[in-house]
Design a protein around this motif. Structure first.
Motif, short mmCIF file in Angstrom:
data_model
loop_
_atom_site.label_atom_id
_atom_site.label_comp_id
_atom_site.label_asym_id
_atom_site.label_seq_id
_atom_site.Cartn_x
_atom_site.Cartn_y
_atom_site.Cartn_z
N ASP A 49 0.86 -1.19 0.00
CA ASP A 49 0.00 0.00 0.00
C ASP A 49 0.90 1.23 0.00
N VAL A 50 0.82 2.05 -1.07
CA VAL A 50 1.69 3.23 -1.16
C VAL A 50 0.86 4.49 -1.37
N CYS B 199 -3.39 0.10 -3.35
CA CYS B 199 -2.96 -1.13 -2.69
C CYS B 199 -3.13 -2.29 -3.66
N ARG B 200 -2.15 -3.18 -3.66
CA ARG B 200 -2.25 -4.41 -4.41
C ARG B 200 -1.78 -5.57 -3.52
N THR B 201 -2.39 -6.72 -3.71
CA THR B 201 -1.95 -7.95 -3.06
C THR B 201 -1.42 -8.87 -4.15
N VAL B 202 -0.20 -9.37 -3.97
CA VAL B 202 0.42 -10.27 -4.94
C VAL B 202 0.96 -11.49 -4.21
N SER B 203 1.30 -12.51 -4.97
CA SER B 203 1.76 -13.76 -4.39
C SER B 203 3.22 -14.00 -4.75
N ALA B 204 4.01 -14.39 -3.75
CA ALA B 204 5.41 -14.77 -3.99
C ALA B 204 5.43 -16.25 -4.39
N ARG C 31 -6.40 -7.66 -0.32
CA ARG C 31 -6.95 -6.30 -0.43
C ARG C 31 -6.50 -5.68 -1.75
N VAL C 32 -7.38 -4.89 -2.35
CA VAL C 32 -7.08 -4.11 -3.56
C VAL C 32 -7.70 -2.74 -3.34
N GLU C 33 -6.94 -1.68 -3.61
CA GLU C 33 -7.44 -0.32 -3.37
C GLU C 33 -7.07 0.58 -4.53
N ASP C 34 -8.02 1.44 -4.90
CA ASP C 34 -7.81 2.37 -6.01
C ASP C 34 -8.37 3.74 -5.69
N THR C 35 -7.80 4.76 -6.32
CA THR C 35 -8.22 6.15 -6.17
C THR C 35 -9.13 6.52 -7.34
N ASN C 36 -10.29 7.10 -7.03
CA ASN C 36 -11.32 7.37 -8.03
C ASN C 36 -11.89 8.78 -7.86
N VAL C 37 -12.26 9.39 -8.99
CA VAL C 37 -12.93 10.68 -8.98
C VAL C 37 -14.42 10.47 -9.17
N VAL C 38 -15.23 11.14 -8.35
CA VAL C 38 -16.68 11.12 -8.50
C VAL C 38 -17.06 12.09 -9.63
N LEU C 39 -17.72 11.55 -10.66
CA LEU C 39 -18.20 12.36 -11.78
C LEU C 39 -19.71 12.54 -11.69
N PRO C 40 -20.29 13.49 -12.41
CA PRO C 40 -21.75 13.68 -12.34
C PRO C 40 -22.54 12.41 -12.62
N ASP C 41 -22.05 11.59 -13.58
CA ASP C 41 -22.80 10.39 -13.96
C ASP C 41 -21.95 9.13 -13.87
N GLY C 42 -20.93 9.14 -13.05
CA GLY C 42 -20.10 7.95 -12.95
C GLY C 42 -18.82 8.23 -12.21
N HIS C 43 -17.72 7.65 -12.70
CA HIS C 43 -16.45 7.78 -12.00
C HIS C 43 -15.30 7.68 -12.98
N GLU C 44 -14.12 8.07 -12.52
CA GLU C 44 -12.87 7.82 -13.23
C GLU C 44 -11.88 7.23 -12.24
N THR C 45 -11.32 6.07 -12.56
CA THR C 45 -10.30 5.47 -11.72
C THR C 45 -8.93 5.98 -12.15
N LEU C 46 -8.20 6.56 -11.20
CA LEU C 46 -6.92 7.19 -11.51
C LEU C 46 -5.74 6.24 -11.37
N THR C 47 -5.87 5.24 -10.52
CA THR C 47 -4.78 4.28 -10.29
C THR C 47 -5.03 3.06 -11.16
N ASP C 48 -4.17 2.85 -12.14
CA ASP C 48 -4.47 1.82 -13.15
C ASP C 48 -3.45 0.69 -13.17
N PHE C 49 -2.66 0.51 -12.10
CA PHE C 49 -1.72 -0.60 -12.08
C PHE C 49 -2.50 -1.92 -12.12
N PRO C 50 -2.00 -2.94 -12.86
CA PRO C 50 -2.76 -4.20 -13.00
C PRO C 50 -3.17 -4.81 -11.67
N ARG C 51 -4.31 -5.46 -11.69
CA ARG C 51 -4.85 -6.13 -10.50
C ARG C 51 -4.76 -7.63 -10.73
#
Length: 374
Positions: free
Chosen positions: A226-227, A239-244, A349-369
């Motif tokens: 989580d950064v 935040c991303r969860t990955v497996s070793a 856990r997986v976490e992303d940063t998103n902007v609230v738009l009038p009719d939806g959203h935009e996800t700003l953090t696009d690193f693969p999940r």
């Protein structure tokens, strides 16, 4: 540095002050001072009057730096805490504030700091104090276009930090070394600072926010990363969860379920939605899958100057001295996935940063999940 942005923010601030009956605000939280003046540093304060005048007090060593960065009408340097108290008293006298109510940030001040702000040599005896936390939270909740662009830039830096951290995930590497890889990459990508980096592995992924330790990763461990970089004063949260190694079927199933819940919640983001509806969506999917005993804490919070700020779900808001949020307006920025699914032996856990738009959203953090990386 006088800017139209700060003039407009101060105009909104003074309107809220008048509604709440504050003759002035006496701010010490760096994030709030930064929002209203363009510069926020520790061991400093800002006094805001009902007329929108800004008086700053900073360590005398910092005066020239503040002159270059901040919007203010008055600026004073002090040598020590005694000087700080006397400079506050000077501003009360200068503005003619001898009675009425002054706003303090109760949720930021320690008991000793509160004692300084209300010391008889600082505050006139007939001036009462009250909590102004809600005023600054309301001001900062909906972001201006420039603020969103700064958060967008922080999100790009966050992806670089996450890529470096994920690449460092190998058996034998410590959690601290994974965090170091992330933080090195964050600075090289443009972060001037970052909030605490969380890296938890193996059974430690079952705790809500695991600070990195010297524990060495083992083959088959899940690793939760989580950064929160800061770019031009604004944050992003990922935040991303990955497996070793190859994840087990149970681990993959839990991860897929959590990702489904997170994405379904993000899919409901739009202007007018309530925080409790979003929280209920994420938790509801986990509960319906039989994981009601494996969830903890609020999964959503605001992002801006701080990586965790208003709006907050009602219970979490109460804990932080905030008011329960209204239906969300457009241009609020939210992190979705703040707390995970904690099974006991491990968590995801997986976490992303998103902007609230009038009719939806935009996800700003696009690193693969993806859970499996090797």
């Amino acid at each position: 540095m006088v800017t139209q942005t700060h003039r407009l923010r101060l105009a909104k601030c003074t309107a809220l002050m008048q509604e709440a009956g504050f003759a002035a605000l006496l701010l010490t939280k760096p994030a709030n001072i930064f929002y209203l003046t363009g510069d926020g540093r520790l061991c400093a304060y800002a006094m805001i009057t009902q007329d929108g005048e800004v008086a700053l007090g900073v360590p005398s060593t910092d005066v020239e730096d503040v002159k270059r960065l901040a919007h203010f009408d008055h600026l004073v340097g002090f040598e020590d805490e005694v000087g700080m108290i006397h400079s506050i008293a000077h501003y009360f006298e200068h503005f003619g504030i001898r009675q009425g109510k002054v706003g303090l940030e109760y949720t930021f001040l320690t008991q000793s700091m509160l004692g300084m702000m209300t010391h008889p040599h600082a505050k006139p005896k007939d001036v009462a104090v009250g909590d102004c936390t809600h005023i600054l939270s309301e001001l900062r909740m909906a972001k201006e276009p420039e603020e969103i662009e700064r958060i967008r830039a922080a999100a790009k830096v966050a992806a670089a930090g996450m890529a470096a951290a994920v690449a460092a995930v190998k058996p034998g590497v410590t959690e601290s070394q994974v965090a170091a890889a992330a933080e090195f990459a964050l600075r090289h990508a443009g972060a001037e600072e970052f909030w605490r980096t969380y890296v938890a592995s193996g059974p430690r992924t079952n705790i809500a926010h695991g600070l990195p330790t010297l524990r060495k990763l083992e083959t088959g461990d899940l690793v939760m990363i989580d950064v929160h970089p800061i770019v031009n004063g604004y944050s992003a949260d990922i935040c991303r969860t990955v497996s070793a190694g190859r994840p087990t079927g149970q681990q993959q199933a839990a991860y897929d379920l959590y990702l489904e819940a997170q994405q379904a919640t993000i899919g409901k983001i739009r202007a007018g939605v309530g925080m409790m509806e979003l929280e209920g969506t994420l938790h509801g999917i986990l509960k319906e899958a039989g994981h009601g005993d494996h969830i903890f804490g609020p999964p959503i919070h605001g992002v801006g100057i701080e990586f965790e700020e208003a709006p907050l779900p009602a219970g979490h808001a109460f804990f932080h001295g905030e008011k329960a949020p209204p239906p969300l307006p457009a241009n609020v920025v939210l992190a979705v996935g703040n707390c995970g699914l904690y099974t006991g032996p491990w968590g995801v856990r997986v976490e992303d940063t998103n902007v609230v738009l009038p009719d939806g959203h935009e996800t700003l953090t696009d690193f693969p999940r993806m859970l499996g990386i090797t």
